[in-house]
Design a protein around this motif. Structure first.
Motif, PDB file in Angstrom:
ATOM      1  N   LYS A   1      17.494 -19.386  27.669  1.00  0.00           N
ATOM      2  CA  LYS A   1      16.657 -19.358  27.442  1.00  0.00           C
ATOM      3  C   LYS A   1      16.073 -19.236  28.811  1.00  0.00           C
ATOM      4  N   TYR A   2      16.904 -18.863  29.586  1.00  0.00           N
ATOM      5  CA  TYR A   2      16.868 -18.101  31.061  1.00  0.00           C
ATOM      6  C   TYR A   2      15.838 -17.177  30.825  1.00  0.00           C
TER       7      TYR A   2
ATOM      8  N   GLU B   1      18.925 -31.083  33.047  1.00  0.00           N
ATOM      9  CA  GLU B   1      17.673 -30.658  33.370  1.00  0.00           C
ATOM     10  C   GLU B   1      16.924 -31.423  33.991  1.00  0.00           C
TER      11      GLU B   1
ATOM     12  N   ALA C   1      12.770 -31.159  34.470  1.00  0.00           N
ATOM     13  CA  ALA C   1      11.755 -30.215  34.165  1.00  0.00           C
ATOM     14  C   ALA C   1      10.671 -31.250  34.586  1.00  0.00           C
TER      15      ALA C   1
ATOM     16  N   ALA D   1      23.872 -23.221  26.192  1.00  0.00           N
ATOM     17  CA  ALA D   1      23.304 -23.404  25.629  1.00  0.00           C
ATOM     18  C   ALA D   1      21.029 -23.201  26.512  1.00  0.00           C
ATOM     19  N   ARG D   2      21.406 -23.355  27.953  1.00  0.00           N
ATOM     20  CA  ARG D   2      19.967 -23.103  28.657  1.00  0.00           C
ATOM     21  C   ARG D   2      20.166 -21.645  29.442  1.00  0.00           C
ATOM     22  N   LYS D   3      21.608 -20.932  29.312  1.00  0.00           N
ATOM     23  CA  LYS D   3      21.720 -19.742  29.509  1.00  0.00           C
ATOM     24  C   LYS D   3      20.587 -19.224  28.522  1.00  0.00           C
TER      25      LYS D   3
ATOM     26  N   TYR E   1      22.426 -32.016  29.172  1.00  0.00           N
ATOM     27  CA  TYR E   1      23.223 -31.005  28.051  1.00  0.00           C
ATOM     28  C   TYR E   1      24.500 -31.667  28.297  1.00  0.00           C
TER      29      TYR E   1
ATOM     30  N   LEU F   1      24.533 -22.140  34.420  1.00  0.00           N
ATOM     31  CA  LEU F   1      23.126 -22.662  33.573  1.00  0.00           C
ATOM     32  C   LEU F   1      24.802 -22.948  33.028  1.00  0.00           C
TER      33      LEU F   1
ATOM     34  N   TYR G   1      16.767 -33.324  30.789  1.00  0.00           N
ATOM     35  CA  TYR G   1      16.612 -32.933  29.858  1.00  0.00           C
ATOM     36  C   TYR G   1      18.753 -32.469  29.768  1.00  0.00           C
TER      37      TYR G   1
END
Length: 446
Positions: free
Chosen positions: A431-432, A365, A367, A427-429, A358, A424, A356
Motif C-alpha cells: 500500500k506504499y 504503524e 498513523a 502487507a504495508r509495502k 502487523y 516495511l 495499525y
C-alpha cells in the motif's frame, strides 16, 4: 469598511462552535466584584453576559458592593470596621449597604436594557429578575467581635431560581439575605455566589475579580497564571497559604472555588475584570485567561469511541488539505475507530493518532498523529506517542513505525530512525505510495 475578513473570521468561529454546543443549556453563576463596577467595567461585562445568554447559557448574576458601601459610609462620616475579613455591619453600615445595593441593581438592570445599534446589545432582549431568594443567619460573635447585621447564607431558593432561569431570564442577586423573622443581613458576594452555585449544582462558578488568577509561584508576583488547578492541588495550595482576609490575598477567591468544587460544582473560575472580554475568553477558548479549579483534570488521554469520529475528522481535515496527512474517508475512520487514541479537553478533541498492528512482522504503524495548532508545543504529541507505544507493547510488538513527508525531525528527536521503504511489512509495502515518497521511520520498543 469591513474589517472582519472571511479567512480569519470563519476558522475562528468554527473553532468556537464546539464550546457553544457544549455549554448550551448549562447553568453559570457569575459574580462581579463591586470594584469592577466602580472601575467602569459594567457595560462591557453586561454585553458579554448577554452574548452568553444568546448562546443558550442560563445565568445567575451576583454583584458585590464593597467599595460602594465604603463610599456611602465615607459620605456620611461613619467609620468602617472589619474583622476576620468581614465587614462589621452596624445600623449605619446596613443602611449604606441597602442604598448601595439599590443603586447597583438599578445600574445593572439599565445596562441589560440598552439596545443601541452597532453594539453587542442590539436586538438583545434580556429580562432581569431579582427577589428574596436568600435566607440568611447572623455571623454572630466571633472571637469576642459582634458582627451585628453581617450574615451568612443559610438557604438558597434553588427551585424558584431554577424556574426563573429556565424561562430565559437572568436572575440578579444582591448580597442581602433575610431571616424568617424579616431581619436583613449584609452578606458577602463570595458567599452568595458560592452558596447559589452549590444549591443549583451549577456547571460553572465564575468570579470576576481584582486578581488575574492564581500564579504558578506564590513567591514570584510576576510568574505566569496557572490556568487549570485540579481540586486536590488547589486544596494543597490553599492549606499552604496564610488565612486570606482581603480580596487581593491569593486564597481569598480560591477558598470559595475549592468549596464549590467539593460540593458538586464542576468548575470554578477566577478571572480579572480588568481584562476586556475575559469572560468570553475563559468560556470560549481552550486555555482561557484566568484560573480554573476542577474536580479532576479536564484534559483526558484515552482510546477513541464512535462518538469521537466527528471530532477526529474536524481535527485532521486542515492537515489533509495542505498535504501533511493522507486523506481518510469518514467510513474508514468509523471502521478503525478502535485503533485511535485521542486527547480531549472539555469535550473537544485536540489530538489523535491511530495504531495499525502487523503482528506477523512484530511491528505496528502509528498513523494520523495530529495535534491542533491551538495547543501545539504543549507536549500533547509526546503524550499520545507514549500512549501508542504502550498499546503496541501490550500487543507484544517490538517496534512501531511512521510514514511522514514533513515531520521527520520531530520523530527522529523522539528515538525514530529512518529506514528504506523495503523494510516495511509486506502487507504495508503493497500500500506504499511511491509517488508521495514518504519517509519511513522506525522506533524499537524497550
Amino acid at each position: 469598511m469591513n474589517l472582519i475578513f472571511p479567512h480569519t473570521f470563519v476558522p475562528w468561529f468554527r473553532s468556537v462552535a464546539p464550546y457553544i454546543h457544549a455549554y448550551r443549556g448549562k447553568t453559570f453563576v457569575v459574580a462581579m466584584a463591586g470594584e469592577g463596577i466602580a472601575a467602569g467595567k459594567l457595560s462591557a461585562f453586561v454585553q458579554d453576559l448577554a452574548i452568553l445568554q444568546a448562546m443558550g447559557i442560563k445565568l445567575v448574576l451576583v454583584h458585590g458592593f464593597r467599595p460602594q458601601v465604603s463610599e456611602q459610609l465615607r459620605a456620611k462620616g461613619h467609620p468602617e470596621r472589619f474583622s476576620h475579613g468581614l465587614r462589621i455591619t452596624d445600623a449605619p453600615a446596613l443602611d449604606a449597604a441597602q442604598e448601595a445595593a439599590g443603586q447597583l441593581r438599578f445600574e445593572i438592570e439599565a445596562a441589560f436594557s440598552q439596545g443601541l445599534p452597532n453594539t453587542p446589545m442590539a436586538n438583545a432582549t434580556v429580562r432581569v429578575v431579582s427577589g428574596n431568594f436568600l435566607t440568611a443567619r447572623p455571623v454572630g460573635i466571633v472571637d469576642g467581635v459582634d458582627f451585628i447585621h453581617s450574615g451568612i447564607v443559610r438557604k438558597v431558593d434553588a427551585i424558584t431560581i431554577r424556574r426563573t432561569i429556565d424561562s430565559g431570564a437572568v436572575v440578579l442577586l444582591s448580597p442581602f439575605g433575610f431571616s424568617p423573622t424579616g431581619e436583613a443581613f449584609n452578606l458577602t458576594m463570595e458567599d452568595v455566589a458560592t452558596s447559589t452555585a452549590i444549591a443549583l449544582q451549577a456547571d460553572k462558578l465564575i468570579f470576576m475579580s481584582e486578581v488575574p488568577g492564581i500564579r504558578e509561584s506564590q513567591d514570584d508576583p510576576e510568574s505566569a497564571i496557572d490556568t487549570e488547578l485540579a481540586l486536590a492541588d488547589a486544596e494543597k495550595l490553599l492549606a499552604s497559604l496564610p488565612l486570606p482576609n482581603r480580596p487581593l490575598d491569593p486564597g481569598f477567591y480560591l477558598r470559595h472555588c475549592v468549596k464549590a468544587c467539593r460540593e458538586g460544582v464542576e468548575r470554578s473560575h477566577i478571572l480579572p475584570f480588568s481584562q476586556d472580554g475575559a469572560l468570553l475568553m475563559e468560556v470560549y477558548t481552550h486555555d482561557g485567561i484566568g484560573t480554573m479549579v476542577v474536580d479532576e483534570k479536564l484534559e483526558s488521554l484515552r482510546e477513541a469511541t464512535a462518538d469521537d469520529v466527528g471530532g477526529i475528522l474536524q481535527l485532521i481535515e486542515p492537515f489533509e488539505r495542505d498535504g501533511t496527512l493522507v486523506r481518510r474517508e469518514r467510513t474508514s475512520i468509523e471502521r478503525d475507530i478502535a485503533n485511535y487514541t485521542v486527547i480531549e479537553h472539555d469535550g473537544v478533541i485536540f489530538g489523535c493518532a491511530a495504531l495499525y498492528p502487523y503482528p506477523e512482522a512484530g511491528t505496528a504503524e502509528m498513523a494520523a498523529l495530529t495535534i491542533s495548532p491551538q495547543v501545539q508545543s504543549q507536549g500533547d504529541g509526546e503524550r499520545i506517542l507514549k500512549r501508542v507505544e504502550q498499546r503496541a507493547k501490550s500487543m507484544g510488538l517490538s517496534s512501531i513505525f511512521v510514514l511522514t513527508t514533513r515531520t521527520m525531525h520531530w520523530f527522529i528527536k523522539r528515538g525514530f530512525q529512518p529506514v528504506d521503504p523495503d523494510w516495511l511489512p509486506e502487507a504495508r509495502k503493497r500500500k506504499y505510495n511511491w509517488d508521495r515518497r514518504s519517509q519511513v521511520l522506525v522506533k524499537p520498543l524497550q
